[in-house]
Design a protein around this motif. Structure first.
Motif, PDB file in Angstrom:
ATOM      1  N   ASN A 296      13.972  47.566 -89.140  1.00  0.00           N
ATOM      2  CA  ASN A 296      13.508  47.081 -87.835  1.00  0.00           C
ATOM      3  C   ASN A 296      14.653  46.984 -86.832  1.00  0.00           C
ATOM      4  O   ASN A 296      14.485  47.303 -85.650  1.00  0.00           O
ATOM      5  CB  ASN A 296      12.836  45.715 -87.990  1.00  0.00           C
ATOM      6  CG  ASN A 296      11.445  45.821 -88.600  1.00  0.00           C
ATOM      7  OD1 ASN A 296      10.690  46.730 -88.288  1.00  0.00           O
ATOM      8  ND2 ASN A 296      11.102  44.894 -89.480  1.00  0.00           N
ATOM      9  N   LEU A 297      15.819  46.546 -87.297  1.00  0.00           N
ATOM     10  CA  LEU A 297      16.979  46.462 -86.412  1.00  0.00           C
ATOM     11  C   LEU A 297      17.393  47.835 -85.910  1.00  0.00           C
ATOM     12  O   LEU A 297      17.735  48.003 -84.731  1.00  0.00           O
ATOM     13  CB  LEU A 297      18.153  45.803 -87.147  1.00  0.00           C
ATOM     14  CG  LEU A 297      18.082  44.297 -87.354  1.00  0.00           C
ATOM     15  CD1 LEU A 297      19.252  43.814 -88.202  1.00  0.00           C
ATOM     16  CD2 LEU A 297      18.077  43.570 -86.010  1.00  0.00           C
TER      17      LEU A 297
ATOM     18  N   ILE B 205      15.465  50.489 -85.592  1.00  0.00           N
ATOM     19  CA  ILE B 205      14.461  50.981 -84.651  1.00  0.00           C
ATOM     20  C   ILE B 205      14.614  50.303 -83.293  1.00  0.00           C
ATOM     21  O   ILE B 205      14.557  50.958 -82.244  1.00  0.00           O
ATOM     22  CB  ILE B 205      13.047  50.737 -85.217  1.00  0.00           C
ATOM     23  CG1 ILE B 205      12.831  51.603 -86.463  1.00  0.00           C
ATOM     24  CG2 ILE B 205      11.981  51.050 -84.166  1.00  0.00           C
ATOM     25  CD1 ILE B 205      11.592  51.249 -87.245  1.00  0.00           C
ATOM     26  N   LYS B 206      14.851  48.979 -83.293  1.00  0.00           N
ATOM     27  CA  LYS B 206      15.033  48.248 -82.033  1.00  0.00           C
ATOM     28  C   LYS B 206      16.275  48.725 -81.298  1.00  0.00           C
ATOM     29  O   LYS B 206      16.292  48.841 -80.068  1.00  0.00           O
ATOM     30  CB  LYS B 206      15.127  46.750 -82.308  1.00  0.00           C
ATOM     31  CG  LYS B 206      13.810  46.122 -82.725  1.00  0.00           C
ATOM     32  CD  LYS B 206      13.977  44.631 -82.982  1.00  0.00           C
ATOM     33  CE  LYS B 206      12.648  44.012 -83.416  1.00  0.00           C
ATOM     34  NZ  LYS B 206      12.790  42.562 -83.705  1.00  0.00           N
ATOM     35  N   GLU B 207      17.332  49.006 -82.061  1.00  0.00           N
ATOM     36  CA  GLU B 207      18.572  49.498 -81.457  1.00  0.00           C
ATOM     37  C   GLU B 207      18.350  50.854 -80.801  1.00  0.00           C
ATOM     38  O   GLU B 207      18.823  51.106 -79.682  1.00  0.00           O
ATOM     39  CB  GLU B 207      19.654  49.610 -82.531  1.00  0.00           C
ATOM     40  CG  GLU B 207      20.994  50.107 -81.994  1.00  0.00           C
ATOM     41  CD  GLU B 207      22.021  50.245 -83.100  1.00  0.00           C
ATOM     42  OE1 GLU B 207      23.072  50.862 -82.842  1.00  0.00           O
ATOM     43  OE2 GLU B 207      21.776  49.750 -84.212  1.00  0.00           O
ATOM     44  N   ASP B 208      17.617  51.709 -81.472  1.00  0.00           N
ATOM     45  CA  ASP B 208      17.318  53.026 -80.914  1.00  0.00           C
ATOM     46  C   ASP B 208      16.476  52.906 -79.647  1.00  0.00           C
ATOM     47  O   ASP B 208      16.698  53.622 -78.661  1.00  0.00           O
ATOM     48  CB  ASP B 208      16.580  53.887 -81.941  1.00  0.00           C
ATOM     49  CG  ASP B 208      17.478  54.312 -83.088  1.00  0.00           C
ATOM     50  OD1 ASP B 208      18.718  54.185 -82.941  1.00  0.00           O
ATOM     51  OD2 ASP B 208      16.952  54.757 -84.128  1.00  0.00           O
ATOM     52  N   GLU B 209      15.479  51.983 -79.688  1.00  0.00           N
ATOM     53  CA  GLU B 209      14.629  51.795 -78.513  1.00  0.00           C
ATOM     54  C   GLU B 209      15.440  51.242 -77.337  1.00  0.00           C
ATOM     55  O   GLU B 209      15.237  51.635 -76.178  1.00  0.00           O
ATOM     56  CB  GLU B 209      13.483  50.839 -78.847  1.00  0.00           C
ATOM     57  CG  GLU B 209      12.461  51.433 -79.817  1.00  0.00           C
ATOM     58  CD  GLU B 209      11.392  50.441 -80.190  1.00  0.00           C
ATOM     59  OE1 GLU B 209      11.576  49.241 -79.898  1.00  0.00           O
ATOM     60  OE2 GLU B 209      10.382  50.855 -80.798  1.00  0.00           O
ATOM     61  N   LYS B 210      16.379  50.361 -77.649  1.00  0.00           N
ATOM     62  CA  LYS B 210      17.238  49.791 -76.616  1.00  0.00           C
ATOM     63  C   LYS B 210      18.100  50.870 -75.989  1.00  0.00           C
ATOM     64  O   LYS B 210      18.250  50.939 -74.764  1.00  0.00           O
ATOM     65  CB  LYS B 210      18.111  48.701 -77.215  1.00  0.00           C
ATOM     66  CG  LYS B 210      19.021  48.018 -76.197  1.00  0.00           C
ATOM     67  CD  LYS B 210      19.852  46.933 -76.869  1.00  0.00           C
ATOM     68  CE  LYS B 210      20.773  46.274 -75.850  1.00  0.00           C
ATOM     69  NZ  LYS B 210      21.611  45.223 -76.479  1.00  0.00           N
TER      70      LYS B 210
ATOM     71  N   SER C  27      13.142  55.112 -88.128  1.00  0.00           N
ATOM     72  CA  SER C  27      14.567  54.755 -88.122  1.00  0.00           C
ATOM     73  C   SER C  27      15.467  55.972 -87.985  1.00  0.00           C
ATOM     74  O   SER C  27      16.569  55.889 -87.452  1.00  0.00           O
ATOM     75  CB  SER C  27      14.927  53.995 -89.404  1.00  0.00           C
ATOM     76  OG  SER C  27      14.984  54.883 -90.520  1.00  0.00           O
TER      77      SER C  27
END
Length: 427
Positions: A388-389, A391-396, A328
């Motif tokens: 998790n949100l 991490i997903k935001e960073d990946e996006k 994160s």
């Protein structure tokens, strides 16, 4: 001359707010700041400030002959800094006398030493930095959460720069020589181990509980009766022990002062900090401790925090978030994760009566272990969702950047092609 090694342990935990299942995804704050502040302000006036003032008076009246060590958790320092700054000022005054040693520990009073070596080391460094920031001292003595210790933990703290470690005087390691001698870690022989005298510590706590049981003179005489080969009597006292409604603080302070000067005037014993003990005495015996011991509960192990499935599931869950926390890369979420590692939260889930005669002063804010478990699991479920949100935001965001670069590269190729066509046409 034999010595008494006093250690006062000060710890405060943030109260968790009542967090229901339906709060998951709707409430990102888990701590009851108002309740925590109210409790700390009451404790400051009731016993914390009077006891610290007593220690300061003793150092001055004894002209430097009264010495002891203090272990104060990072979470307690944070809470005091916010709600009871007078406590921080008193601790600074104690540090300036030169008679008090501040020991190291995991910042959040956590159980990281039994689950995550890297996180354990990080929290210990954080605590040492905080002690240095506030008091200008760098700890060289280590006292783990609730005196938890093993051979492996000893090796870790020695490699981190500590030369002395406090733990419980329990187990086969002390069967031959007893708790009142200096030991060493068998793998790191330069690490000195000072073991608490359980019986004497309990007797002292009982004396605080009921002054009619012992007079200061009798209590001091019990020290003089120790074997000639004994070197040091480590007496561990939780500040929370003084937080009892039935106790008369004025009488307690008189008792403690009378005991102190009885010892000093005897000429047979003195008071020393752990570091002074390590430098003065020779460690002749190895302290073998392959499994973790602790200074809490009846069996001196990890049962106060790990005895039932509720505690085990909660502990394994919060510990498993370590990888998510790193991914994160969020200071806020990392801080929250660490604050939720306090050992107290798992103690509140215990289904056993783990309190021994050295009563802890820990007040369980939950009506049952199950309620404590459900509340905690709801909170860390929301924390997992936020991790998790993030991490997903960073990946996006990373994927969007990649797409942008591909588009730029695509148009750069088109521009190069157009230039070539213009050159071919002679324009």
């Amino acid at each position: 001359m034999k010595t008494i090694c006093l250690n006062f342990n000060i710890h405060k935990t943030e109260r968790l707010k009542k967090y229901r299942f339906f709060d998951i995804g709707n409430d990102n704050f888990y701590f009851d700041d108002l309740s925590t502040r109210d409790i700390v302000e009451k404790d400051e006036k009731n016993y914390v400030k009077p006891l610290l003032e007593t220690l300061l008076d003793l150092a001055e009246e004894a002209k430097g002959k009264f010495k002891c060590s203090i272990t104060v958790s990072g979470s307690a320092l944070d809470i005091f800094s916010d709600a009871a700054k007078g406590v921080i000022d008193l601790l600074k005054s104690l540090a300036q006398t030169g008679s008090f040693e501040f020991t190291g520990m995991p910042y959040y009073h956590s159980l990281a030493s039994i689950s995550d070596k890297e996180e354990f080391m990080t929290q210990v460094r954080m605590h040492s930095d905080k002690i240095h920031e506030l008091f200008g001292l760098r700890p060289t003595t280590f006292r783990n959460t609730e005196l938890i210790y093993s051979d492996e933990i000893g090796k870790i703290v020695y490699d981190m720069g500590f030369d002395t470690c406090l733990t419980e005087g329990y187990g086969k390691a002390i069967e031959l020589s007893g708790p009142n001698v200096l030991y060493f870690n068998p793998a790191k022989e330069r690490l000195k181990i000072i073991t608490r005298n359980i019986d004497y510590s309990r007797m002292f706590q009982d004396a605080l509980k009921d002054r009619k049981l012992f007079t200061p003179e009798y209590f001091a005489q019990k020290v003089y009766d120790f074997d000639e080969e004994d070197q040091v009597v480590y007496l561990g006292i939780n500040f929370g022990s003084f937080n009892q409604e039935t106790l008369d603080r004025g009488e307690l302070i008189k008792f403690f002062k009378a005991f102190t000067f009885e010892i000093l005037n005897s000429g047979e014993f003195c008071f020393s900090t752990p570091s002074e003990v390590s430098k003065t005495y020779t460690a002749e015996y190895p302290f073998y401790c392959p499994r973790e011991i602790s200074g809490f509960g009846r069996t001196f192990d990890l049962k106060p925090w790990q005895s039932n499935e509720l505690q085990q599931e909660a502990f394994e869950k919060i510990t498993s978030y370590g990888k998510l926390v790193k991914l994160s890369n969020s200071e806020t979420l990392t801080s929250t994760w660490r604050r939720l590692q306090s050992s107290d939260y798992f103690y509140f889930m215990s289904t056993e009566n783990v309190t021994n005669s050295t009563f802890s002063g820990k007040e369980n804010p939950f009506k049952s272990p199950y309620e404590a478990f459900i509340n905690y699991m709801n909170i860390i479920s929301d924390l997992e969702r936020r991790l998790n949100l993030k991490i997903k935001e960073d990946e996006k965001n990373k994927l969007s950047n990649q797409e942008i670069m591909e588009i730029i590269s695509h148009y750069e190729k088109i521009i190069v092609g157009l230039k070539q066509k213009l050159e071919e046409r002679g324009e």
